[in-house]
Design an enzyme around this catalytic site. Structure first.
Site, PDB file in Angstrom:
ATOM      1  N   ASP A 148      -8.128   3.640   1.656  1.00 51.95           N
ATOM      2  CA  ASP A 148      -7.143   3.825   2.719  1.00 51.95           C
ATOM      3  C   ASP A 148      -7.809   4.370   3.977  1.00 51.95           C
ATOM      4  O   ASP A 148      -8.210   5.542   4.013  1.00 51.95           O
ATOM      5  CB  ASP A 148      -6.045   4.778   2.248  1.00 51.95           C
ATOM      6  CG  ASP A 148      -4.845   4.801   3.173  1.00 51.95           C
ATOM      7  OD1 ASP A 148      -4.962   4.343   4.333  1.00 51.95           O
ATOM      8  OD2 ASP A 148      -3.785   5.274   2.737  1.00 51.95           O
ATOM      9  N   ASN A 192       2.388   1.501   4.336  1.00 49.37           N
ATOM     10  CA  ASN A 192       2.627   0.229   5.024  1.00 49.37           C
ATOM     11  C   ASN A 192       2.311   0.314   6.516  1.00 49.37           C
ATOM     12  O   ASN A 192       2.977  -0.298   7.333  1.00 49.37           O
ATOM     13  CB  ASN A 192       4.065  -0.252   4.781  1.00 49.37           C
ATOM     14  CG  ASN A 192       4.316  -1.704   5.187  1.00 49.37           C
ATOM     15  OD1 ASN A 192       5.412  -2.039   5.595  1.00 49.37           O
ATOM     16  ND2 ASN A 192       3.322  -2.569   5.094  1.00 49.37           N
ATOM     17  N   CYS A 216      -1.396   0.619   7.349  1.00 51.08           N
ATOM     18  CA  CYS A 216      -2.820   0.275   7.475  1.00 51.08           C
ATOM     19  C   CYS A 216      -3.189  -0.932   6.619  1.00 51.08           C
ATOM     20  O   CYS A 216      -3.304  -2.043   7.106  1.00 51.08           O
ATOM     21  CB  CYS A 216      -3.711   1.468   7.099  1.00 51.08           C
ATOM     22  SG  CYS A 216      -3.725   2.801   8.308  1.00 51.08           S
ATOM     23  N   ARG A 217      -3.374  -0.700   5.326  1.00 50.70           N
ATOM     24  CA  ARG A 217      -3.935  -1.745   4.462  1.00 50.70           C
ATOM     25  C   ARG A 217      -3.021  -2.940   4.263  1.00 50.70           C
ATOM     26  O   ARG A 217      -3.455  -4.088   4.416  1.00 50.70           O
ATOM     27  CB  ARG A 217      -4.314  -1.161   3.099  1.00 50.70           C
ATOM     28  CG  ARG A 217      -5.397  -0.105   3.189  1.00 50.70           C
ATOM     29  CD  ARG A 217      -5.622   0.591   1.884  1.00 50.70           C
ATOM     30  NE  ARG A 217      -4.457   1.430   1.561  1.00 50.70           N
ATOM     31  CZ  ARG A 217      -4.299   2.054   0.399  1.00 50.70           C
ATOM     32  NH1 ARG A 217      -5.196   1.901  -0.568  1.00 50.70           N
ATOM     33  NH2 ARG A 217      -3.229   2.808   0.183  1.00 50.70           N
ATOM     34  N   SER A 218      -1.766  -2.714   3.887  1.00 52.07           N
ATOM     35  CA  SER A 218      -0.908  -3.865   3.581  1.00 52.07           C
ATOM     36  C   SER A 218      -0.538  -4.674   4.828  1.00 52.07           C
ATOM     37  O   SER A 218      -0.544  -5.901   4.763  1.00 52.07           O
ATOM     38  CB  SER A 218       0.319  -3.463   2.757  1.00 52.07           C
ATOM     39  OG  SER A 218       1.094  -2.495   3.392  1.00 52.07           O
ATOM     40  N   CYS A 221       0.861  -1.182   0.000  1.00 53.61           N
ATOM     41  CA  CYS A 221       0.000   0.000   0.000  1.00 53.61           C
ATOM     42  C   CYS A 221       0.895   1.230   0.000  1.00 53.61           C
ATOM     43  O   CYS A 221       2.065   1.156  -0.370  1.00 53.61           O
ATOM     44  CB  CYS A 221      -0.986  -0.015   1.171  1.00 53.61           C
ATOM     45  SG  CYS A 221      -0.258   0.168   2.818  1.00 53.61           S
TER      46      CYS A 221
END
Length: 154
Positions: free
Chosen positions: A129, A19, A21-23, A16
């Protein structure tokens, strides 16, 4: 001549922007969903702002509420070397996919895909995000759907 079956990707990198939150959430969810499989899972960001930091506290809290522990993860930046280390690179949105592709070494054919490609039933083209939207549960709902789809293909 018989060919052995394709074992599928054994090393998967989730990417993301920062690095945090999402990934890392995708890495944690995927790790939980594939716990017994022999996989290398990691995450990275296309940006360098958060290198060395733990995932964003509200993301950790939302993940922990669902049984995912992200506390040991630390942000790192995506590099061209990741194309050598991973069999599949999974981007959270089109912008990050483009950032990944800009670093692709010549003659490298490692697949780079959108995470949402693994959950077409959602109609989503990106994992929004939550650092900006504030919707950590919504992001996790989509991440879980995508992880289920990816895990089913392994």
């Amino acid at each position: 001549m018989d060919h052995p079956p394709n074992p599928g990707p054994r090393a998967i990198l989730f990417v993301c922007l920062g690095n945090i939150c999402r990934s890392p959430a995708a890495e944690g969810v995927m790790r939980a969903m594939t716990g017994g499989r022999d996989l290398v899972l990691d995450s990275a960001g296309t940006g360098s702002w958060h290198v060395g930091e733990a995932p964003y506290p509200p993301m950790q809290e939302a993940a922990r509420a669902r049984g995912y522990d992200l506390s040991a993860l630390r942000a790192r930046q995506f590099t061209a070397r990741d194309f050598e280390e991973f069999d599949l690179i999974v981007a959270m949105d089109e912008d990050n996919l483009a950032g990944i592709e800009r670093l692709r070494p010549a003659e490298n054919d490692v697949p780079v895909v959108l995470f949402t490609d693994h959950a077409p039933e959602t109609g989503a083209r990106a994992v929004p995000d939550p650092y900006y939207t504030g919707d950590f549960d919504g992001a996790l709902d989509l991440i879980e759907a995508c992880a289920r789809g990816l895990a089913a293909r392994l």
